[in-house]
Design a protein around this motif. Structure first.
Motif: not given
Length: 809
Positions: A75-88
């Motif tokens: 279904x199109x109701x998916x929620x997202x948290x983006x949690x990437x490591x920083x460049x440093x």
């Protein structure tokens, strides 16, 4: 923004299984019915949390977390948290020598509920772990991430397991890449961990799972709840029975443990471990590598079961076994004798000395409270010192029934999940879902101490391991996480069974036959009308299909029998007796598609029945009443079709023309080859000449039938336009005659045997007709011109053959 893709699953065919002594057969699937799929630009969907009440499936991946609709993940109701490591952080990861394509990212390794409003998740964060609280309703990180080095491993591939129990986090892993493996209670205070000196409690441990068992529930002695950890570690026992370097373990700690006062301060006082065995002695297979564990609670804590997937220590051999253990057997092992290691350099042996009182490693109970010992910090020092030096138990935990439920060759299972379901016969059945390292899902049911494989489904077109596996009774779905996607499948797909035999013989507790079709038991309103036979898979269906066949004496006849089960064996009977022998002399031959009657005889008439044999269960599939007769009418003649006749005639004409052309070509090629084979003289390049070309020119033929050719020597001494004449005549044929004179070198750069050897030739000979005369001819040789004139003069008086032999030019 991270892109996502929400799709339904394509139809993927299942493949046949390989047989094994404990393996039963699945029905070949026609596709993934009712499948849903979720994938995004993120990869490595390794952490999943199912919330049945909120109907959400939380998924942790590399650099992102998702909240999906549990009823339909596409279904199109998916929620997202983006949690990437920083460049440093990624740069520092590279300086540590880690891989910037796989390791220097934030892999979410932990995702569980913390309280009624928040989740808690931890990630590797490019080898600098972090943890954060997640607001469930809004699905956002609600606070600044906190240090996670004591809660989450640095590497995305390090073995790891963790639980949150009453807002306390229990985890087990090798946290720092320079540290020893450890079991910890991280928060709140007091924090505890395992001991590493003088006796190391964990030896290169690789953790695969953990479970809370509420042993205090209904306990008469006021026992404490316990957390069990499952792992594989380097062997410590000294034994002549096993020689493996690594062994499977189960360890336990008490939930109320607070550590010791002085001895074992901030260390577990209840830590004990013992060995889990899963082996097939008759095959000399000892499955000592634990890959996955699933715990199923029973009516009482003692009825709790542990299902484990085991593999071999040899990495180049693929094999898996599934063993089941009971909690009562694990408890008995922890009540048995201890092991000791008096010398740190030797193996461990069973301890035979005096055991302190209270018994080391036990939880606080009513009996201890009556003695004034209410917490672990009140335990005597001699008890704590004994625990410190004797963490390993001598008694091994054997699987139920003493052997695996399933042994599978050429398959590596990676994850499993188990559910309990009541069959129509009133018995409770354990249904297992097992994922493989190449993206397959096997559904099995435990029957009488063995696993019967119900079905095998291919989840992904490209082979990839199953990283996580969850079951939802409410959603009637199984969820599978992999490196590239999350897949949702129904717990059962009964409608793929198209006959009563298929439905009953599958032995699927979820399916029953209603007289017309195979239906899902859970959704059927009236279960009393359904037929099901999980114990045997052979009862309830009507008689086999009947057919009649008439065969003429001397003809072959095929009696077809198609088995849906890919591991079932066809067994044929005639008039109730099994058809013996399948060679040509017996008059029968059995194949995968049926029974072939070879050159039928009248004594081969009778009723033939095809049975499906599997797990010692024989079920009749189809019967044929075969009559072998002498007077069968011949088949009616087939009237020729005019259009077909024209097409056939055209094809024959074309093929005939091609044959004529090929014949001419072959005759010509053969004619050319024979000259090279029958010639008595050779033209050889002098001083490394590279190439010679001989070309026939028909216009140079004279009236006597003599033809001239053009001989060309590239990079040699022969002048362009040098002529070669084929002269019929006599050849030197007898070795007793005068030997040929030596070869002479001509100015042209060619060397040839003198033509004076051409005597009594009954064929054709090859002679250089025109070359440049030279005064530098060898003295041993006559002048080429003079010798040629003599031969031509002699040829005037020689009778030519009326039909000279063919010569290839």
């Amino acid at each position: 923004m991270r892109s996502t893709s929400l799709t339904t699953c394509p139809l993927l065919l299942s493949s046949p299984l390989l047989s094994s002594p404990l393996l039963s057969s699945p029905l070949l699937s026609s596709g993934l019915q009712g499948c849903r799929r979720f994938h995004s630009s993120a990869v490595n969907y390794s952490s999943m949390l199912l919330e049945a009440d909120s109907e959400r499936l939380y998924v942790g991946a590399r650099g992102a977390a998702f909240a999906l609709n549990a009823s339909d993940i596409s279904a199109s109701s998916a929620l997202t948290i983006e949690w990437e490591a920083s460049h440093e952080e990624k740069s520092r990861c590279l300086l540590k020598g880690k891989d910037n394509k796989t390791e220097c990212f934030n892999h979410i390794r932990f995702l569980q509920r913390f309280n009624s409003t928040h989740l808690y998740m931890c990630g590797t964060n490019a080898f600098s772990p972090l943890c954060a609280y997640v607001d469930e309703e809004r699905f956002v990180i609600s606070s600044q991430p906190e240090e996670g080095k004591d809660k989450c491993p640095y590497s995305p591939t390090t073995g790891y397991t963790a639980l949150i129990i009453d807002q306390q986090m229990y985890s087990a892993s090798q946290y720092d890449f320079r540290s020893f493996p450890d079991i910890r209670r991280n928060s709140p205070s007091p924090t505890l961990k395992t001991e590493d000196a003088p006796t190391r409690w964990l030896n290169e441990a690789d953790f695969v799972g953990s479970a809370l068992v509420r042993e205090s529930f209904g306990s008469d002695g006021g026992d404490d709840d316990k957390i069990y950890f499952f792992f594989t570690e380097k062997s410590q026992e000294q034994t002549t029975t096993y020689s493996h370097s690594r062994v499977a373990r189960v360890a336990r700690v008490c939930k109320g443990d607070r550590g010791g006062l002085l001895t074992l301060q901030k260390r577990w006082t209840s830590f004990l471990k013992t060995r889990l065995t899963c082996s097939l002695p008759e095959y000399d297979f000892h499955f000592n590598m634990l890959r996955s564990v699933f715990v199923t609670p029973g009516d009482t804590p003692q009825d709790t079961r542990f299902y484990g997937i085991f593999g071999l220590e040899w990495k180049n051999v693929k094999a898996s076994a599934v063993c089941r253990f009971s909690l009562s057997e694990v408890q008995e092992a922890f009540q048995g004798p201890y092991m000791e290691n008096q010398d740190s350099g030797s193996k461990w042996k069973e301890y035979t000395g005096k055991i302190p009182n209270p018994r080391p490693g036990t939880c606080i109970t009513d009996a201890l409270r009556a003695r004034g010992i209410n917490v672990s910090t009140s335990l005597p020092d001699d008890v704590l010192d004994f625990v410190r030096r004797h963490p390993l138990m001598s008694r091994q935990v054997q699987p139920s029934d003493g052997r695996p439920l399933l042994f599978r060759r050429t398959t590596d299972y990676t994850r499993m999940a188990v559910r309990v379901f009541e069959g129509l016969d009133g018995q409770m059945y354990h249904i297992l879902y097992m994922g493989t390292d190449d993206g397959w899902l096997h559904k099995a049911v435990e029957v009488n101490g063995k696993l019967h494989i119900i079905e095998e489904l291919q989840l992904f077109e490209d082979p990839q391991p199953v990283n996580s596996l969850l079951i939802s009774e409410k959603q009637m779905s199984v969820y599978v996480g992999s490196p590239t996607a999350v897949v949702q499948l129904p717990l059962s797909s009964c409608r793929r069974y198209t006959s009563c035999y298929d439905c009953i013989f599958s032995r699927d507790p979820d399916c029953g036959w209603d007289g017309a079709e195979c239906v899902d038991v859970m959704t059927h309103s009236n279960r009393s009308t359904l037929i099901q036979d999980i114990q045997h898979g052979s009862m309830g269906c009507k008689q086999a299909q009947n057919g009649t066949r008439s065969v003429r004496v001397g003809d072959d006849a095929l009696l077809q029998c198609e088995l849906s089960s890919n591991l079932a064996t066809p067994v044929w009977t005639r008039e109730g007796s099994e058809v013996q022998g399948y060679d040509l002399n017996s008059g029968f031959r059995r194949g995968t598609d049926g029974l072939l009657i070879i050159e039928a005889r009248q004594d081969q008439s009778g009723t033939y029945t095809c049975h499906s044999l599997e797990n010692n269960v024989r079920v009749a599939i189809v019967s044929y009443n075969v009559t072998v007769r002498l007077d069968l009418p011949p088949p009616p003649p087939v009237e020729p079709d005019r259009d077909s006749f024209v097409v056939y005639l055209s094809l024959i004409t074309i093929l005939g023309g091609l044959c004529v052309v090929l014949t001419v070509v072959l005759v010509y090629v053969g004619f050319c080859l024979r000259v090279g084979q029958r010639g008595k003289y050779s033209l050889r390049a002098h001083r490394g000449s590279a190439h010679m070309e001989l070309q026939t020119i028909s216009s140079h033929c004279n009236g006597n039938g003599l033809c001239n050719g053009v001989a060309k020597m590239h990079n040699g001494g022969l002048e362009d336009g040098g002529l070669l004449q084929i002269v019929p005549g006599e050849a030197y044929t007898s070795p007793s005659r005068e030997p040929p004179p030596p070869e002479c070198d001509f100015p042209s750069g060619l060397s040839a045997t003198l033509p004076s050897v051409l005597r009594r030739m009954h064929g054709n000979s090859y002679v250089l007709l025109r070359q440049s005369d030279s005064e530098n001819t060898s003295p041993l040789c006559h002048s080429f011109s003079e010798e040629l004139n003599k031969i031509l003069e002699k040829r005037k008086h020689t009778l030519l053959l009326p039909r000279p032999d063919e010569s290839s030019v």
